[in-house]
Scaffold this active site. Structure first.
Site, PDB file in Angstrom:
ATOM      1  N   GLU A 286      34.410  77.457   7.529  1.00  0.00           N
ATOM      2  CA  GLU A 286      34.260  78.147   5.743  1.00  0.00           C
ATOM      3  C   GLU A 286      33.821  77.766   4.582  1.00  0.00           C
ATOM      4  O   GLU A 286      33.198  78.666   3.883  1.00  0.00           O
ATOM      5  CB  GLU A 286      35.872  77.961   5.149  1.00  0.00           C
ATOM      6  CG  GLU A 286      36.865  79.115   6.038  1.00  0.00           C
ATOM      7  CD  GLU A 286      38.344  78.577   5.499  1.00  0.00           C
ATOM      8  OE1 GLU A 286      39.188  77.858   4.184  1.00  0.00           O
ATOM      9  OE2 GLU A 286      39.195  79.205   6.072  1.00  0.00           O
ATOM     10  N   HIS A 307      33.599  70.405  32.489  1.00  0.00           N
ATOM     11  CA  HIS A 307      34.080  70.907  33.704  1.00  0.00           C
ATOM     12  C   HIS A 307      34.804  72.133  33.113  1.00  0.00           C
ATOM     13  O   HIS A 307      35.225  73.048  34.396  1.00  0.00           O
ATOM     14  CB  HIS A 307      35.380  70.327  34.689  1.00  0.00           C
ATOM     15  CG  HIS A 307      35.406  69.412  35.227  1.00  0.00           C
ATOM     16  ND1 HIS A 307      34.651  68.506  36.481  1.00  0.00           N
ATOM     17  CD2 HIS A 307      34.824  67.627  34.552  1.00  0.00           C
ATOM     18  CE1 HIS A 307      33.957  67.204  36.534  1.00  0.00           C
ATOM     19  NE2 HIS A 307      34.773  66.804  35.526  1.00  0.00           N
ATOM     20  N   LYS A 421      42.871  89.949   5.232  1.00  0.00           N
ATOM     21  CA  LYS A 421      44.262  89.966   5.494  1.00  0.00           C
ATOM     22  C   LYS A 421      44.515  91.604   4.843  1.00  0.00           C
ATOM     23  O   LYS A 421      45.593  91.599   4.809  1.00  0.00           O
ATOM     24  CB  LYS A 421      44.504  89.184   3.703  1.00  0.00           C
ATOM     25  CG  LYS A 421      44.803  87.354   4.154  1.00  0.00           C
ATOM     26  CD  LYS A 421      44.257  86.368   2.975  1.00  0.00           C
ATOM     27  CE  LYS A 421      44.558  85.531   3.301  1.00  0.00           C
ATOM     28  NZ  LYS A 421      44.194  84.218   1.919  1.00  0.00           N
TER      29      LYS A 421
HETATM   30  O1  PA5 Z   1      40.519  75.943   2.724  1.00  0.00           O
HETATM   31  C1  PA5 Z   1      40.565  76.549   1.878  1.00  0.00           C
HETATM   32  O2  PA5 Z   1      40.766  77.090   1.184  1.00  0.00           O
HETATM   33  C2  PA5 Z   1      41.862  77.652   3.344  1.00  0.00           C
HETATM   34  O3  PA5 Z   1      41.490  77.837   4.730  1.00  0.00           O
HETATM   35  C3  PA5 Z   1      43.161  77.579   3.240  1.00  0.00           C
HETATM   36  O4  PA5 Z   1      43.310  76.063   3.252  1.00  0.00           O
HETATM   37  C4  PA5 Z   1      44.236  78.903   3.804  1.00  0.00           C
HETATM   38  O5  PA5 Z   1      43.495  80.066   3.836  1.00  0.00           O
HETATM   39  C5  PA5 Z   1      45.488  78.314   2.951  1.00  0.00           C
HETATM   40  O6  PA5 Z   1      45.602  78.822   1.908  1.00  0.00           O
HETATM   41  P1  PA5 Z   1      46.824  78.796   1.278  1.00  0.00           P
HETATM   42  O7  PA5 Z   1      46.885  76.793   0.683  1.00  0.00           O
HETATM   43  O8  PA5 Z   1      47.286  79.099  -0.115  1.00  0.00           O
HETATM   44  O9  PA5 Z   1      47.882  78.782   1.955  1.00  0.00           O
END
Ligand code: PA5
Length: 445
Positions: A286, A307, A421
């Site tokens: 990310e 494996h 989303k």
């Molecule tokens: O790193 C990030 O910001 C994302 O992976 C969030 O942790 C994830 O989308 C969950 O978001 P939230 O904590 O707002 O539910």
């Protein structure tokens, strides 16, 4: 922790490596001074120093209460809201905890990190049988997957314990201001923890997001923070790659990327590191994967995956390098027994510990993969403890931020996550998304 890049440097250009180190020296200043991209999300950098002892005390008190009244603890969250906790808990817990007779620690279960009906229905069957408490963790408070799981579990808890007792068994971890979860937590008077505004989800394991579940699992959160603090001091103090392992790692992995290796595989030899790898994948994926750039983070667990994926890594398309996360010692001792008549020919191993054999598998694989054209970086630690995990967490976070800067991207946002989303909202009929829904349904015909 030690980082050995001797089996990787020859695959990159020496000039590239030097250039990266030089650039990282200035980027270290940019990061530490807070003048780079996404600089409103740098709170993670000082978390181990500022770990507020009042919050740690509150977490410990709540964790004791939860442990006393719950056989199970359900962590509801997705991405950065559960992976860090799960990484640490899985690393340090008994591998068969649910089956351990007379266990004292609650079993930690996870929900809202997927949308499987079978998974959540199965979880409800289990929750019928045991006493449990819940942490609902969402920074935005609006993420669909955990919000749906929370609806289901809240209804179950209230039916099982009544509304008042249920409210005392729900712990909300969310943003200070925003989101439906914050409002609900206030209305229903759930015990609440705040995720600092300047800490993004995947950098939040050392906030209550990770610390509450980790403490409930019976692990020492002060030691975890202490380990992170010592790595923080090392990372902040110097931009010299000889003194700062995060610079060294960022320099070599990017030099390999620039030399035509766009895939990094984090390799472990212990199944309890599976979720540490998942946490690492999210952190790097990310943070770096944007603007059509970034190393693709993958993970394997050896020797299991030798494996399955071993063949590809040895002889498939030469696009990857490996980073081994190597652990020297195990906590427990188990030796290979002697067998009469030696039917499998393994008596030469009799009396040897599994850890030693696992290490030889590691070394043999490392050399085979290097011979097959796969550069290997080796990060080694003596054992898995709270302190060492704290060090590793901070090391990987710091190096990830620097890697993102070296790549020229903002390592603290995740704009690409919105695309799925929006389509999902349109397809499930969220008000406001009707037009888009129609168009998508056409495309799916
Ligand atoms: O790193 C990030 O910001 C994302 O992976 C969030 O942790 C994830 O989308 C969950 O978001 P939230 O904590 O707002 O539910």
């Amino acid at each position: 922790m030690q980082i050995d890049i001797s089996k990787a440097v020859s695959f990159s250009s020496p000039e590239g490596m030097k250039q990266n180190e030089k650039e990282l020296e200035s980027l270290h200043k940019v990061l530490v001074d807070g003048t780079g991209k996404g600089n409103d999300f740098l709170g993670w950098m000082k978390l181990p120093a500022g770990a507020d002892s009042a919050i740690l005390r509150k977490i410990k008190v709540d964790a004791e209460k939860i442990r006393a009244q719950s056989q199970l603890f359900v962590v509801i969250g997705i991405g950065g809201s559960y992976l860090g906790a799960r990484a640490v808990i899985d690393c340090l817990s008994h591998p068969f905890l649910p089956l351990l007779p007379g266990r004292k620690d609650p079993v930690i279960l996870y929900a809202g990190e997927n949308l499987s009906e079978d998974y959540h229905a199965g979880l409800m069957e289990i929750l019928d049988q045991y006493d449990y408490s819940v942490a609902v963790i969402s920074k935005s408070g609006t993420t669909t997957e955990p919000a749906i799981a929370f609806r289901i579990i809240k209804a179950h808890l209230e039916k099982k314990y009544g509304k008042e007792e249920a409210a005392g068994r729900i712990y909300a971890v969310t943003d200070m201001q925003r989101g439906a979860l914050k409002k609900l937590a206030e209305e229903e008077k759930y015990p609440t923890y705040v995720i600092p505004d300047d800490v993004g989800g995947r950098y939040s394991v050392l906030t209550p997001v990770g610390l509450l579940p980790i403490a409930v699992a019976g692990l020492d959160i002060e030691k975890l923070i202490g380990g992170a603090r010592s790595m923080m001091e090392q990372c902040l103090a110097s931009a010299d790659p000889e003194k700062n392992p995060a610079i060294r790692y960022a320099a070599i992995r990017n030099a390999l990327y620039q030399s035509g290796k766009p895939v990094e595989i984090l390799v472990n030899y212990l199944p309890n590191l599976y979720f540490f790898t998942e946490w690492w994948k999210q952190l790097y994926g990310e943070s770096e994967g944007k603007e059509n750039k970034g190393i693709f983070p993958a993970g394997v667990g050896f020797t299991t995956d030798l494996h399955s994926m071993g063949q590809y890594i040895q002889e498939g398309t030469r696009l990857m390098f490996e980073t081994i996360l190597s652990v020297e010692n195990s906590g427990k001792e188990l030796r290979v027994p002697f067998m009469e008549k030696d039917p499998d020919g393994l008596n030469f191993l009799a009396g040897k510990r599994l850890t030693g054999i696992n290490h030889m598998a590691e070394m043999g694989t490392l050399l085979a993969h290097v011979d097959g054209g796969v550069p290997n970086i080796r990060i080694s630690v003596t054992e898995l403890t709270e302190e060492i995990l704290g060090e590793l967490i901070y090391f990987f976070e710091f190096s990830c931020a620097l890697s993102g800067y070296l790549l020229g991207v903002n390592p603290f946002d995740q704009p690409g996550v919105e695309a799925y989303k929006k389509n999902m909202f349109a397809l499930i009929g969220k008000p406001g998304f009707e037009e888009q829904g129609k168009k998508l349904r056409e495309r799916l015909k």
